[in-house]
Motif scaffolding. Structure first.
Motif, PDB file in Angstrom:
ATOM      1  N   ALA A 196      23.263 -17.358  15.728  1.00 28.86           N
ATOM      2  CA  ALA A 196      21.803 -17.365  16.175  1.00 28.86           C
ATOM      3  C   ALA A 196      21.097 -16.731  15.144  1.00 28.86           C
ATOM      4  CB  ALA A 196      21.561 -16.605  17.365  1.00 28.86           C
ATOM      5  N   GLU A 197      19.850 -16.991  15.008  1.00 30.96           N
ATOM      6  CA  GLU A 197      18.674 -16.312  14.089  1.00 30.96           C
ATOM      7  C   GLU A 197      18.425 -14.965  15.047  1.00 30.96           C
ATOM      8  OE1 GLU A 197      16.813 -19.554  11.294  1.00 30.96           O
ATOM      9  OE2 GLU A 197      15.499 -19.109  12.936  1.00 30.96           O
ATOM     10  N   LEU A 198      18.206 -13.910  14.282  1.00 33.98           N
ATOM     11  CA  LEU A 198      17.336 -12.685  14.999  1.00 33.98           C
ATOM     12  C   LEU A 198      16.585 -13.143  15.901  1.00 33.98           C
ATOM     13  CD1 LEU A 198      17.767  -9.676  15.437  1.00 33.98           C
ATOM     14  CD2 LEU A 198      16.523  -9.431  13.311  1.00 33.98           C
ATOM     15  N   GLY A 199      15.435 -13.865  15.291  1.00 37.80           N
ATOM     16  CA  GLY A 199      14.202 -14.417  16.253  1.00 37.80           C
ATOM     17  C   GLY A 199      14.664 -14.913  17.611  1.00 37.80           C
ATOM     18  N   GLU A 200      15.643 -15.722  17.648  1.00 35.63           N
ATOM     19  CA  GLU A 200      16.226 -16.325  18.776  1.00 35.63           C
ATOM     20  C   GLU A 200      16.694 -15.167  19.812  1.00 35.63           C
ATOM     21  OE1 GLU A 200      18.189 -20.433  17.880  1.00 35.63           O
ATOM     22  OE2 GLU A 200      18.944 -19.067  16.647  1.00 35.63           O
ATOM     23  N   LEU A 201      17.330 -14.090  19.383  1.00 36.00           N
ATOM     24  CA  LEU A 201      17.892 -13.084  20.335  1.00 36.00           C
ATOM     25  C   LEU A 201      16.537 -12.304  20.786  1.00 36.00           C
ATOM     26  CD1 LEU A 201      20.842 -11.469  18.289  1.00 36.00           C
ATOM     27  CD2 LEU A 201      20.676 -13.279  19.775  1.00 36.00           C
TER      28      LEU A 201
END
Ligand SMILES: NC(=O)C1=CN([C@@H]2O[C@H](COP(=O)(O)OP(=O)(O)OC[C@H]3O[C@@H](n4cnc5c(N)ncnc54)[C@H](O)[C@@H]3O)[C@@H](O)[C@H]2O)C=CC1
Ligand SMILES: O=C(O)C1=NCCCC1
Length: 314
Positions: free
Chosen positions: A270-275
């Motif tokens: 994942a990208e951090l933004g997705e978390l």
């Protein structure tokens, strides 16, 4: 529109106006989420251009971004040079140009070194908050330069570690950092001793080959892998990369710039933004790696924060 000349905001003024990395957390969390939302998030950020200064083993990176949510437009120019014993210059030097997005006028020229140090540590802290094991008692920092200091400051402000360990390739530099931070830090002679049993590990070195090996890392630990920003540079070995849940700041950047990602063949979860958006689960119970390459929009958010504080007369 005013045609006033741009202001120059020095490193000392950036430090005064942005005394703690934690001040950036709300703006950076929003920007990371917006970046990972794609075009709807309103972040324009091409992959950075990196020009090689071959005779001197140096690089010049150009990092433009626009954030609609912040209505802010900037570009950072950053040079980074491989260690050379004969140079007194910092390995990384940076300048951020902040524009008026409505008309394109240059509003400010800001020293970028403090911004880079603090926004990088703040982003690592955002990843750590989501991904570290609970409880997390031991913090380990590998490296003793600018980023080691900014990560130490941000992490000891934001988290309740009972022990902080530090390793550096040259122990003297680790001892100097440890004695200057004003808190208890245990300097370790080997990476293995430093990371043994650590809950959170930060790699902030100029290493070009792995220094951190999966066999030494406690299952469930969280690693912020901040160095190794070239496609043929490494900090982490294949075993660690492949056995961890891998989160990145930008998929596009990780697949173009990160030797740890490209050469290990590890799969990006994942990208951090997705978390942050909740579209992917964080999984703090697993061993996790946050591969940070640094994003231009992080500099945009930080530069606007500093410029707004300056404009308010602070
Ligand atoms: N992800 C991001 O957003 C950013 C990443 N960085 C990266 O973070 C790392 C640290 O940056 P700074 O603290 O500014 O650099 P620095 O030059 O201040 O510190 C580098 C540290 O790495 C150590 N080192 C040098 N060569 C090494 C080697 N071959 N093996 C192990 N250690 C070695 C040095 O002794 C020093 O303690 C760099 O790789 C840099 O490119 C820097 C800025 C932003
Ligand atoms: O984001 C940055 O700024 C940098 N990232 C990788 C190395 C140079 C600076």
């Amino acid at each position: 529109m005013s045609s006033a000349p741009p202001v120059f905001i020095s490193a000392a003024d950036v430090e005064r106006l942005l005394p703690r990395a934690s001040l950036l957390l709300p703006g950076l969390e929003a920007a990371l989420s917006n970046f990972s939302a794609g075009p709807a998030g309103g972040v324009e950020q091409p992959l950075r251009a990196v020009l090689r200064v071959r005779p001197y083993r140096g690089f010049l990176g150009v990092m433009p971004a626009y954030s609609a949510a912040d209505d802010a437009l900037s570009t950072k120019l950053v040079t980074f040079y491989e260690p050379r014993g004969d140079s007194a210059a910092p390995s990384h030097q940076a300048t951020v140009l902040l524009f008026d997005p409505r008309c394109g006028a240059l509003r400010a020229v800001l020293d970028g070194a403090v911004i880079t140090a603090k926004r990088t540590a703040a982003v690592s802290a955002i990843a750590t908050k989501l991904l570290m094991p609970r409880p997390a008692a031991v913090l380990c920092i590998l490296g003793a330069g600018v980023q080691a200091r900014s990560h130490y400051e941000a992490f000891t402000e934001l988290f309740d570690f009972t022990e902080v360990r530090l390793w550096n390739r040259t122990e003297q530099r680790a001892l100097q950092l440890a004695s200057s931070v004003g808190g208890a830090v245990r300097v370790c002679g080997t990476v293995r001793d430093a990371v043994c049993g650590a809950d959170v590990i930060v790699t902030v070195t100029m290493a070009t080959a792995p220094i951190l090996f999966g066999e030494w890392v406690k299952p469930g630990a969280h690693i912020n892998a901040v160095g190794a920003s070239r496609p043929d540079w490494r900090e982490l070995d294949d075993a660690l990369m492949k056995s961890s849940v891998l989160v990145v700041d930008s998929r596009e950047a990780a697949l173009a710039e990160s030797g740890d990602v490209i050469l290990s063949g590890a799969e990006i979860f994942a990208e951090l933004g997705e978390l942050l958006k909740g579209t992917k689960p964080a999984q703090p119970e697993k061993t996790t790696v946050f591969k940070s390459l640094g994003m231009a929009v992080e500099d945009t958010v930080a530069a606007k924060f500093v410029y707004d504080a300056w404009s308010a007369g602070n």
